[in-house]
Design a protein around this motif. Structure first.
Motif, short mmCIF file in Angstrom:
data_model
loop_
_atom_site.label_atom_id
_atom_site.label_comp_id
_atom_site.label_asym_id
_atom_site.label_seq_id
_atom_site.Cartn_x
_atom_site.Cartn_y
_atom_site.Cartn_z
N LYS A 9 0.53 -1.05 0.02
CA LYS A 9 -0.06 -0.05 1.06
C LYS A 9 1.00 0.79 0.39
O LYS A 9 0.12 2.31 -0.48
CB LYS A 9 -0.68 -0.28 1.38
CG LYS A 9 -2.00 -1.04 1.10
CD LYS A 9 -2.94 -1.45 2.41
CE LYS A 9 -3.60 -0.21 2.75
NZ LYS A 9 -4.10 -0.42 4.59
N GLN A 10 1.83 1.25 0.94
CA GLN A 10 2.43 1.96 0.52
C GLN A 10 3.70 2.76 -0.90
O GLN A 10 3.72 3.83 -0.73
CB GLN A 10 3.77 2.60 1.84
CG GLN A 10 4.90 3.80 2.23
CD GLN A 10 3.94 4.66 2.12
OE1 GLN A 10 2.99 4.82 3.28
NE2 GLN A 10 4.33 6.20 1.53
N ARG A 13 1.00 4.19 -3.15
CA ARG A 13 1.60 5.36 -2.41
C ARG A 13 2.70 6.47 -2.71
O ARG A 13 1.95 7.36 -4.16
CB ARG A 13 1.40 6.04 -0.92
CG ARG A 13 -0.80 4.85 -0.84
CD ARG A 13 -1.02 5.94 0.75
NE ARG A 13 -2.04 5.78 1.58
CZ ARG A 13 -3.17 6.10 0.83
NH1 ARG A 13 -2.43 7.62 -0.37
NH2 ARG A 13 -4.35 5.78 1.71
N ASP A 14 3.28 5.54 -2.91
CA ASP A 14 4.57 6.19 -4.04
C ASP A 14 4.65 6.24 -4.82
O ASP A 14 5.02 7.66 -5.19
CB ASP A 14 5.87 5.53 -3.46
CG ASP A 14 5.84 5.99 -1.88
OD1 ASP A 14 5.05 6.70 -0.88
OD2 ASP A 14 7.25 5.42 -0.69
N GLY A 16 2.17 6.77 -6.89
CA GLY A 16 1.39 7.92 -7.07
C GLY A 16 1.91 8.96 -6.72
O GLY A 16 1.07 9.66 -7.59
N TYR A 119 -4.42 1.99 -5.97
CA TYR A 119 -4.65 3.39 -5.98
C TYR A 119 -4.74 3.97 -6.59
O TYR A 119 -4.26 4.33 -8.31
CB TYR A 119 -3.16 3.38 -4.76
CG TYR A 119 -2.93 4.94 -4.70
CD1 TYR A 119 -4.13 5.15 -3.74
CD2 TYR A 119 -2.29 5.86 -4.69
CE1 TYR A 119 -3.97 7.02 -3.18
CE2 TYR A 119 -2.21 6.77 -4.62
CZ TYR A 119 -3.07 7.19 -3.54
OH TYR A 119 -3.24 8.38 -2.87
N PRO A 121 -4.97 7.83 -7.24
CA PRO A 121 -4.00 9.11 -6.71
C PRO A 121 -5.00 10.39 -6.91
O PRO A 121 -4.84 10.55 -5.65
CB PRO A 121 -2.74 9.08 -7.39
CG PRO A 121 -3.05 8.36 -8.59
CD PRO A 121 -3.76 7.21 -8.53
N ASP A 124 -7.75 9.41 -4.37
CA ASP A 124 -6.96 9.15 -2.77
C ASP A 124 -8.21 7.69 -2.40
O ASP A 124 -8.04 7.91 -1.28
CB ASP A 124 -7.10 10.27 -2.58
CG ASP A 124 -6.40 9.84 -1.29
OD1 ASP A 124 -5.95 9.03 -1.50
OD2 ASP A 124 -6.66 10.04 0.31
N MET A 126 -7.91 3.69 -2.02
CA MET A 126 -7.26 2.72 -2.72
C MET A 126 -8.17 1.01 -2.44
O MET A 126 -8.43 1.12 -1.37
CB MET A 126 -6.23 3.32 -0.86
CG MET A 126 -4.94 1.80 -0.90
SD MET A 126 -3.67 1.85 -1.72
CE MET A 126 -2.57 2.70 -1.02
N ASN A 138 -10.67 2.11 0.87
CA ASN A 138 -9.52 3.56 2.43
C ASN A 138 -10.15 2.12 3.86
O ASN A 138 -10.62 3.19 4.89
CB ASN A 138 -10.13 4.72 2.14
CG ASN A 138 -9.92 5.13 0.30
OD1 ASN A 138 -8.73 5.12 0.37
ND2 ASN A 138 -10.29 5.90 0.27
#
Length: 252
Positions: A9-10, A13-14, A16, A119, A121, A124, A126, A138
């Motif tokens: 997940k991280q 996000r990175d 994104g 994801y 972005p 937002d 997830m 989310n």
């Protein structure tokens, strides 16, 4: 795989964030790939973030990414478990700036997506799914629709309309309404119960569907071929999916 989903997940996000750096600029540097599909700086930036981050994890698996898929069948046919990545699905939506594009990371085990992160972005949003652990948007649990609506909610491609899909739906003999959406978000809409079915009678590749397939499976749905066979991954020498249908298990 305790903790692995949080790591992925991280990473999504990175990736994104790297995409958004390009999205908010004036230069996408759009190129055309060999199949005439577009490629931007954002695709490459997200690819770099994801692959470097996956390789830095304590648990190591091979990686297939849309932007580095030149791996021979002789090599990959022996893989039991591997990452399947689409760094930016919906590049046409990205270029249109409509927000309907996604980062996609899936873990495949013996041909089956067992973990997936999708994801979006700009939104937002997830989406996550893991075998036997449920699906989430989310961090809130999601499930497919318990039963189809009287008027079938059919999610379809915003950028790739298909006459074959229209003909297939007309042959069902049921009233339906189209829900247009870009990228792997189409499958995610079925996973969260916002659509009843997604028939795809057009070309896709395995990285286009794998992560969202994992989410849908964890939410109580599935993807099958038109003939009803399971949609499997890394079973042949190319990456093309057959035509398929994404829907709740109750409709399979």
């Amino acid at each position: 795989m305790i903790g692995l989903l949080d790591d992925v997940k991280q990473i999504a996000r990175d990736a994104g964030a790297a995409i958004m750096d390009v999205y908010e600029s004036d230069d996408f540097n759009v190129q055309q790939k060999g199949d005439d599909s577009p490629l931007t700086k954002a695709d490459l930036a997200a690819h770099k973030v994801i692959c470097e981050s996956l390789r830095a994890l304590e648990t190591q698996y091979p990686i297939i990414s849309e932007e580095s898929s030149d791996i021979s069948w002789e090599q990959r046919k022996h893989w039991c478990r591997y990452w399947l990545v689409d760094p930016l699905d919906g590049t046409k939506e990205f270029i249109k700036r409509n927000g309907e594009f996604t980062v996609n990371i899936a873990l495949i085990e013996k041909g089956v997506p067992v973990m997936g992160v999708v994801y979006a972005p700009v939104l937002d949003a997830m989406y996550t799914g893991e075998r036997d652990q449920g699906a989430f948007l989310n961090d809130k649990p999601i499930k497919v629709a318990a039963e189809a609506q009287a008027t079938l909610r059919v999610v379809g491609s915003r950028s790739h309309p298909s006459q074959d899909t229209t003909d297939w739906l007309d042959a069902l003999g049921k009233p339906y309404e189209m829900v247009p959406m870009g990228s792997s978000l189409k499958i995610c809409l079925v996973a969260e119960g916002e659509a009843d079915i997604y028939p795809r009678l057009g070309p896709t590749c395995e990285w286009d569907t794998a992560a969202a397939h994992a989410v849908l499976s964890a939410a109580g749905g599935d993807i099958t071929t038109i003939n009803g066979d399971p949609l499997l991954y890394n079973q042949k020498d190319d990456y093309l999916n057959p035509h398929f249908i994404a829907r709740p298990q109750s409709l399979v």
